[in-house]
Design a protein around this motif. Structure first.
Motif, PDB file in Angstrom:
ATOM      1  N   MET A 107      43.850  39.387  32.751  1.00  8.31           N
ATOM      2  CA  MET A 107      44.491  40.177  33.504  1.00  8.31           C
ATOM      3  C   MET A 107      45.596  39.856  34.025  1.00  8.31           C
ATOM      4  SD  MET A 107      41.042  41.829  35.370  1.00  8.31           S
ATOM      5  CE  MET A 107      41.567  43.472  35.770  1.00  8.31           C
ATOM      6  N   THR A 108      46.808  40.568  33.961  1.00  7.02           N
ATOM      7  CA  THR A 108      48.105  39.937  34.388  1.00  7.02           C
ATOM      8  C   THR A 108      48.817  41.331  35.365  1.00  7.02           C
ATOM      9  OG1 THR A 108      48.499  38.928  32.310  1.00  7.02           O
ATOM     10  CG2 THR A 108      50.359  38.984  33.702  1.00  7.02           C
ATOM     11  N   PRO A 109      48.799  41.005  36.583  1.00  4.19           N
ATOM     12  CA  PRO A 109      49.540  41.842  37.464  1.00  4.19           C
ATOM     13  C   PRO A 109      51.103  41.492  37.345  1.00  4.19           C
ATOM     14  CG  PRO A 109      48.617  39.983  38.439  1.00  4.19           C
ATOM     15  CD  PRO A 109      48.075  39.822  37.299  1.00  4.19           C
ATOM     16  N   ALA A 110      51.696  42.589  37.429  1.00 10.30           N
ATOM     17  CA  ALA A 110      53.321  42.435  37.383  1.00 10.30           C
ATOM     18  C   ALA A 110      53.744  41.568  37.999  1.00 10.30           C
ATOM     19  CB  ALA A 110      53.846  43.866  37.920  1.00 10.30           C
ATOM     20  N   GLY A 111      54.561  40.599  37.534  1.00 10.72           N
ATOM     21  CA  GLY A 111      55.230  39.531  37.960  1.00 10.72           C
ATOM     22  C   GLY A 111      54.460  38.378  38.556  1.00 10.72           C
ATOM     23  N   ASN A 112      53.205  38.039  38.001  1.00 12.51           N
ATOM     24  CA  ASN A 112      52.471  37.164  38.367  1.00 12.51           C
ATOM     25  C   ASN A 112      51.913  36.564  37.128  1.00 12.51           C
ATOM     26  OD1 ASN A 112      50.419  35.838  39.790  1.00 12.51           O
ATOM     27  ND2 ASN A 112      51.203  36.828  41.642  1.00 12.51           N
ATOM     28  N   THR A 113      51.052  35.231  37.566  1.00 11.76           N
ATOM     29  CA  THR A 113      50.346  34.651  36.526  1.00 11.76           C
ATOM     30  C   THR A 113      49.258  35.414  35.901  1.00 11.76           C
ATOM     31  OG1 THR A 113      50.941  32.220  37.232  1.00 11.76           O
ATOM     32  CG2 THR A 113      48.755  32.693  36.106  1.00 11.76           C
ATOM     33  N   THR A 114      48.901  35.241  34.549  1.00 14.94           N
ATOM     34  CA  THR A 114      47.751  35.809  34.087  1.00 14.94           C
ATOM     35  C   THR A 114      46.402  35.128  34.854  1.00 14.94           C
ATOM     36  OG1 THR A 114      48.977  36.184  31.980  1.00 14.94           O
ATOM     37  CG2 THR A 114      46.692  35.912  31.838  1.00 14.94           C
ATOM     38  N   ASN A 115      45.386  35.880  34.711  1.00 20.01           N
ATOM     39  CA  ASN A 115      44.426  35.636  35.444  1.00 20.01           C
ATOM     40  C   ASN A 115      43.075  35.887  34.478  1.00 20.01           C
ATOM     41  OD1 ASN A 115      45.421  35.266  38.399  1.00 20.01           O
ATOM     42  ND2 ASN A 115      46.106  37.302  37.566  1.00 20.01           N
ATOM     43  N   ARG A 116      41.960  35.097  34.546  1.00 22.34           N
ATOM     44  CA  ARG A 116      40.748  35.533  33.924  1.00 22.34           C
ATOM     45  C   ARG A 116      40.438  36.792  34.626  1.00 22.34           C
ATOM     46  NH1 ARG A 116      41.154  33.546  29.474  1.00 22.34           N
ATOM     47  NH2 ARG A 116      40.648  31.410  29.157  1.00 22.34           N
ATOM     48  N   VAL A 117      40.399  37.005  36.073  1.00 21.29           N
ATOM     49  CA  VAL A 117      39.844  38.342  36.641  1.00 21.29           C
ATOM     50  C   VAL A 117      40.784  38.567  37.504  1.00 21.29           C
ATOM     51  CG1 VAL A 117      38.309  37.172  38.155  1.00 21.29           C
ATOM     52  CG2 VAL A 117      37.932  39.431  37.490  1.00 21.29           C
ATOM     53  N   TYR A 118      41.044  39.780  38.071  1.00 23.50           N
ATOM     54  CA  TYR A 118      41.818  40.242  39.208  1.00 23.50           C
ATOM     55  C   TYR A 118      41.018  41.304  39.896  1.00 23.50           C
ATOM     56  CZ  TYR A 118      45.596  42.586  41.864  1.00 23.50           C
ATOM     57  OH  TYR A 118      46.430  43.193  42.895  1.00 23.50           O
ATOM     58  N   VAL A 119      40.527  40.931  41.109  1.00 25.02           N
ATOM     59  CA  VAL A 119      39.512  41.628  42.014  1.00 25.02           C
ATOM     60  C   VAL A 119      40.210  42.462  42.845  1.00 25.02           C
ATOM     61  CG1 VAL A 119      37.582  41.372  43.280  1.00 25.02           C
ATOM     62  CG2 VAL A 119      37.984  39.567  41.572  1.00 25.02           C
ATOM     63  N   SER A 120      40.314  43.656  42.973  1.00 24.35           N
ATOM     64  CA  SER A 120      40.757  44.496  43.834  1.00 24.35           C
ATOM     65  C   SER A 120      40.303  44.968  44.862  1.00 24.35           C
ATOM     66  CB  SER A 120      40.810  46.063  43.040  1.00 24.35           C
ATOM     67  OG  SER A 120      41.910  45.917  41.859  1.00 24.35           O
ATOM     68  N   TYR A 157      42.727  36.258  40.884  1.00 22.54           N
ATOM     69  CA  TYR A 157      43.417  36.861  41.591  1.00 22.54           C
ATOM     70  C   TYR A 157      42.642  37.673  42.482  1.00 22.54           C
ATOM     71  CZ  TYR A 157      47.731  38.636  43.745  1.00 22.54           C
ATOM     72  OH  TYR A 157      48.709  39.156  44.396  1.00 22.54           O
ATOM     73  N   CYS A 158      42.429  37.322  43.970  1.00 22.22           N
ATOM     74  CA  CYS A 158      41.532  37.952  44.762  1.00 22.22           C
ATOM     75  C   CYS A 158      42.486  38.669  45.855  1.00 22.22           C
ATOM     76  CB  CYS A 158      40.626  36.949  45.624  1.00 22.22           C
ATOM     77  SG  CYS A 158      39.462  37.767  46.343  1.00 22.22           S
ATOM     78  N   GLY A 184      48.053  28.332  43.419  1.00 22.79           N
ATOM     79  CA  GLY A 184      46.737  28.596  43.302  1.00 22.79           C
ATOM     80  C   GLY A 184      46.294  28.622  41.960  1.00 22.79           C
ATOM     81  N   GLY A 185      46.147  27.522  41.456  1.00 24.72           N
ATOM     82  CA  GLY A 185      45.512  27.617  40.024  1.00 24.72           C
ATOM     83  C   GLY A 185      44.136  28.183  39.901  1.00 24.72           C
ATOM     84  N   GLY A 186      43.269  27.849  40.909  1.00 23.06           N
ATOM     85  CA  GLY A 186      41.996  28.302  40.934  1.00 23.06           C
ATOM     86  C   GLY A 186      41.913  29.803  41.478  1.00 23.06           C
ATOM     87  N   ALA A 187      42.423  30.109  42.592  1.00 20.10           N
ATOM     88  CA  ALA A 187      42.398  31.327  43.278  1.00 20.10           C
ATOM     89  C   ALA A 187      43.620  31.628  43.972  1.00 20.10           C
ATOM     90  CB  ALA A 187      41.169  31.098  44.296  1.00 20.10           C
ATOM     91  N   TYR A 188      44.028  32.768  43.885  1.00 18.09           N
ATOM     92  CA  TYR A 188      45.258  33.226  44.739  1.00 18.09           C
ATOM     93  C   TYR A 188      45.223  34.468  45.151  1.00 18.09           C
ATOM     94  CZ  TYR A 188      50.054  34.388  45.717  1.00 18.09           C
ATOM     95  OH  TYR A 188      51.196  34.740  46.286  1.00 18.09           O
ATOM     96  N   GLY A 189      45.813  35.055  46.283  1.00 16.41           N
ATOM     97  CA  GLY A 189      45.810  36.275  46.866  1.00 16.41           C
ATOM     98  C   GLY A 189      45.596  36.130  48.311  1.00 16.41           C
TER      99      GLY A 189
END
Length: 400
Positions: A107-120, A157-158, A184-189
């Motif tokens: 999952m790749t949010p605009a302008g950011n690193t690709t993530n295994r999961v983006y939690v909204s 990405y949280c 944040g290679g493990g978690a960011y947000g």
């Protein structure tokens, strides 16, 4: 009427819909009615979904429905995308992850690193059997010659208002050298991680986690890595977030409350009720224990309740981060109001639990650091002459 020849079993009349017919349909029964084209356009059939969704890295299938326990999806990215598409507004949604390794999906949010999961926001991603059995695995770059690179994948990405609970996050890195994609290679947000282990990740800032709130997490053995060079730095574990009752390798900026920091705390990080093993300089401490000498050239601020130059033997702890001795420098030395003043109100239910899942207060006072000394053995010794075994004790029970 159904166009597959289903037989009418019975009929009834509804005051609003008129005559209804009961059909045998697949494995169940369906009520329907004969409607004209004009009448059909007046109806909107809205599926009703519950709040729970399911994903299983071992037995799941991304073509499955996902909202039934026996029909889980396979990847975190797929189930999150379906959740996003299902609801007009995300409120109190829980995605249950079965044990396994979640190392597929992007999952790749605009302008950011690709993530295994983006939690909204509004979604809780929960590992039902905890971090020992459930892993989110990112990807190190395979093209750059180091861990970070354009094909790297962060674990998670949280988003603010989202919660990730009970996972191990490992093997993540960042794909960009910009403001949002490099941390944040493990978690960011700006979301919250609870009861997670974050280890063996890489980023330009905060190899383990950046920006997020941590409650009872372990963030150790991560690394800082500039693009183009495999150099390490002291902002390797936690960067510019808030941590509560957690074990950190190092911390830069932000705030740590009731934590243990094994390496440097630096970069103006605010340390409250925490145990520190190295002063990286420029930190602001309130009611902390420093098991080392203060920084010699970049002075930190210690209030009058702090203890410095404490022997490491006086702060020894077990695998659960609980002090080994009732005489330890951190035992009953905390100030509960300091913790309350900084605790996030939306997670007040987590306040009474220490790092290992036990009571946050024993013997009437909170300890410094993430774990509480277990006074039950001392209580039992006091009461032994009466043949009493102490299996539990409330916060207000003391040795006095």
């Amino acid at each position: 009427t159904w166009n597959d020849g289903s037989a009418i079993l019975s009929t009834t009349t509804d005051s609003n819909l008129g005559k209804l017919a009961r059909y045998k349909r697949n494995s169940g029964y369906v009520w329907t009615t004969e409607l004209s084209t004009a009448e059909i356009t007046a109806f909107v059939f809205q599926p009703i979904y519950g709040k729970d969704w399911y994903v299983d890295a071992v037995n799941g299938n991304d073509a499955s429905r996902g909202y039934l326990p026996n029909m889980p999806m396979k990847t975190l990215a797929a189930v999150m995308a379906k959740v996003e598409a299902t609801y007009e507004k995300l409120v109190d949604i829980v995605v249950h992850a079965a044990p396994g390794t979640y190392g597929e999906g992007e999952m790749t949010p605009a302008g950011n690193t690709t993530n295994r999961v983006y939690v909204s926001a509004g979604v809780s991603l929960v590992a039902d059997e905890g971090s020992e059995k459930t892993m989110i695995v990112g990807r190190f770059s395979e093209t750059s010659g180091i861990h970070n690179g354009p094909d790297a994948i962060r674990c998670c990405y949280c988003e603010r208002g989202a919660v990730v609970r009970g996972f191990t996050l490992t093997g993540g890195a960042v794909a960009q050298d910009g403001k949002y994609g490099s941390s944040g290679g493990g978690a960011y947000g700006n979301g919250t991680l609870i009861d997670c282990v974050i280890t063996n990740n890489y980023a330009v800032r905060g190899g383990g986690a950046s920006g997020v709130t941590l409650i009872r997490c372990q963030v150790t053995d991560n690394a800082y890595e500039n693009f183009g060079t495999a150099t390490s730095g002291t902002a390797k574990d936690f960067h510019s977030g808030s941590a509560y009752f957690s074990l950190l390798g190092s911390a830069w900026g932000g705030k740590i409350v009731g934590c243990t920091c094994l390496d440097s705390a630096f970069g103006s990080v605010k340390c409250i009720n925490s145990l520190l093993f190295r002063d990286g300089g420029g930190i602001v401490c309130s009611n902390c224990v420093l098991a080392a000498a203060p920084h010699a050239t970049n002075p930190s601020t210690f209030d009058r309740n702090c203890q410095t130059n404490v022997s490491p033997d006086a702060v020894a702890y077990d695998a659960n981060l609980r002090p080994l001795s009732a005489a330890g420098a951190t035992v009953d030395a905390g100030i509960w109001q300091n913790i309350l003043d900084h605790w996030p109100a939306e997670f007040i239910d987590e306040l009474g639990v220490d790092y290992a899942g036990g009571p946050r207060i024993y013997n009437g006072k909170v300890d410094i650091g993430p774990g509480e000394y277990d006074w039950r053995g001392d209580f039992a010794k006091t009461l032994a002459k009466r043949g009493v075994e102490v299996t539990a004790a409330g916060a207000d029970v003391t040795t006095n």
